[in-house]
Scaffold this active site. Structure first.
Site, PDB file in Angstrom:
ATOM      1  N   LYS A  91      -8.235   8.065 -18.931  1.00 25.51           N
ATOM      2  CA  LYS A  91      -8.547   8.665 -20.235  1.00 25.51           C
ATOM      3  C   LYS A  91      -7.309   8.648 -21.143  1.00 25.51           C
ATOM      4  CE  LYS A  91     -12.330   9.260 -17.928  1.00 25.51           C
ATOM      5  NZ  LYS A  91     -12.659  10.476 -17.198  1.00 25.51           N
TER       6      LYS A  91
ATOM      7  N   ASP B 183      -7.284  20.139 -13.086  1.00 26.00           N
ATOM      8  CA  ASP B 183      -7.658  18.842 -13.659  1.00 26.00           C
ATOM      9  C   ASP B 183      -7.260  18.902 -15.132  1.00 26.00           C
ATOM     10  OD1 ASP B 183      -8.913  16.699 -14.912  1.00 26.00           O
ATOM     11  OD2 ASP B 183     -10.740  16.822 -13.695  1.00 26.00           O
TER      12      ASP B 183
ATOM     13  N   ARG C  82       0.853  -1.201   0.000  1.00 22.47           N
ATOM     14  CA  ARG C  82       0.000   0.000   0.000  1.00 22.47           C
ATOM     15  C   ARG C  82       0.884   1.245   0.000  1.00 22.47           C
ATOM     16  NH1 ARG C  82      -1.852   1.612   4.579  1.00 22.47           N
ATOM     17  NH2 ARG C  82      -2.603  -0.418   5.267  1.00 22.47           N
TER      18      ARG C  82
ATOM     19  N   TYR D 118     -16.615  18.215 -14.408  1.00 16.68           N
ATOM     20  CA  TYR D 118     -16.889  16.782 -14.579  1.00 16.68           C
ATOM     21  C   TYR D 118     -17.927  16.379 -13.519  1.00 16.68           C
ATOM     22  CZ  TYR D 118     -16.224  11.766 -14.320  1.00 16.68           C
ATOM     23  OH  TYR D 118     -16.435  10.422 -14.290  1.00 16.68           O
TER      24      TYR D 118
END
Ligand SMILES: *Cc1c(COP(=O)(O)O)cnc(C)c1O
Length: 379
Positions: free
Chosen positions: A195, A170, A46, A98
């Site tokens: 994306k 972003d 992790r 978004y």
């Protein structure tokens, strides 16, 4: 180093144990230690994983930053940034966001006492007017999803700095090939790596890149403490995607330009939203801060009814009807019922996102075939 060389070599070192040119997918949850506290820099997956580390270095390199962090999704990356804040803090952000970001802000973080002010980020006066002594973060999406509005990163970073707030951009729509917000004064760059970075519609992932060590330490602490880390296979896929980002983006831009102009000249098409048009309100800023205009756009039909839009949405063959964007294949989407359904209708309409708006993610196929497909569907 020039951009193509950088994208191909970013984060890549031959694997120390075998010389493998591609960083292996390290499927392990833990690492054997020689003695308590004596290890090779890896303790528990992790916190650290070699495949993720290679990707995080690549992310930093391609965004011209010092430190990269990979997350299990784009919204997990956004979530980590918001966790820098405390109850009572305020965020200034855009009114054309978004849908998932808007949902995270309104439905999750408002409950924790964080206040959001939604403004037109194209207006520096509006951004300035929304700032208060409690504003700790400006969240900027540029170009926006789906209306392709543009915010001036350098000018907004000046506002943030003068008020002691952080600016997070972003950069999902532009990708690091077209825009590097840290170079324009942003403190944090966020990506939905799902994306363009991944680029092949086969992975969900997010990223943050920063220059400041103290800010990196805080975000790394959140990444490790909250645990929204990506698995090593997913890291490998994004690392591989980055190697061809420049090639894909060149074609996305070429196809985007052809299709935007074709749509604009079509007798049945109304407004076309694409930031490469010289009469787009954000064109001058886009030209200043971007290297190209990309393959994302949206449009309305002259018959501005939902029925007419739905007919087009279900008649294309090459453009698949799906959420998401940035993959090699072209997608068509209906923001009002799909990606942006989580934004109340009233809010959407007020900000110019009509019920009949159609969004395109133009892929890297042959533009002639894509145009033929749209021509058939629009009729
Ligand atoms: C998809 C997307 C996100 C969210 O990313 P996920 O990887 O889906 O969690 C955030 N911002 C923009 C602009 C996006 O397109």
């Amino acid at each position: 180093m020039k951009i193509a060389t950088k994208f191909i070599h970013a984060g890549m070192e031959p694997d120390p144990s075998t010389g493998a040119i591609m960083t292996p997918v390290y499927m392990t949850s833990t690492y054997v230690q020689e003695a308590p506290g004596v290890n090779k820099g890896f303790e528990y997956a992790r916190s650290q994983n070699p495949t993720r580390k290679a990707l995080e270095e690549a992310l930093a390199t391609i965004e011209n930053g010092q430190y990269g962090l990979a997350f299990s999704s784009g919204v997990a990356a956004t979530d980590a940034v918001l966790k820098l804040l405390a109850p009572g803090d305020e965020v200034v952000t855009g009114n054309d966001l978004y849908g998932g970001t808007y949902r995270l802000f309104t439905k999750v973080f408002e409950r924790f006492g964080i206040k959001f002010r939604y403004v037109d980020m194209g207006s520096l006066e509006a951004v300035e007017a929304a700032m208060s002594a409690a504003t700790k973060l400006i969240w900027l999406e540029t170009p926006t999803n789906p209306l392709m509005n543009i915010g001036d990163i350098a000018a907004i970073s000046n506002i943030a700095r003068s008020r002691g707030a952080l600016l997070c951009v972003d950069n999902t729509f532009a990708s690091p090939y077209l825009q590097n917000p840290l170079d324009n004064g942003a403190d944090i760059v966020m990506h939905s790596s799902t994306k363009y970075l991944g680029g092949h519609s086969d992975v969900i992932q997010g990223a943050l890149v920063v220059n400041d060590k103290a800010l990196y330490d805080q975000l790394y602490f959140i990444q490790k403490s909250c645990g929204a880390v990506p698995g090593p296979m997913d890291c490998f896929l994004v690392l591989r995607g980055i190697k061809t980002l420049h090639l894909r983006m060149q074609r996305h831009c070429e196809n985007g330009e052809k299709i935007a102009h074709w749509l604009r000249n079509h007798p049945k098409v109304g407004k076309v939203f694409w930031c490469g048009f010289e009469d787009h309100p954000g064109y001058a800023v886009a030209k200043k801060q971007m290297r190209g205009f990309g393959g994302m756009m949206s449009f309305e039909l002259k018959d501005n009814s939902v029925e007419a839009a739905k007919k087009v949405l279900s008649s294309t063959h090459l453009f698949s009807l799906a959420e998401s964007l940035g993959g090699v294949e072209s997608l068509i989407n209906h923001p009002a019922s799909m990606t942006h359904a989580s934004i109340p209708r009233e809010e959407r309409i007020k900000n110019g996102l009509s019920d009949s708006l159609i969004r395109l993610s133009v892929g890297v196929e042959d533009a002639e075939d894509l145009i033929e497909d749209l021509a058939r569907a629009i009729g």
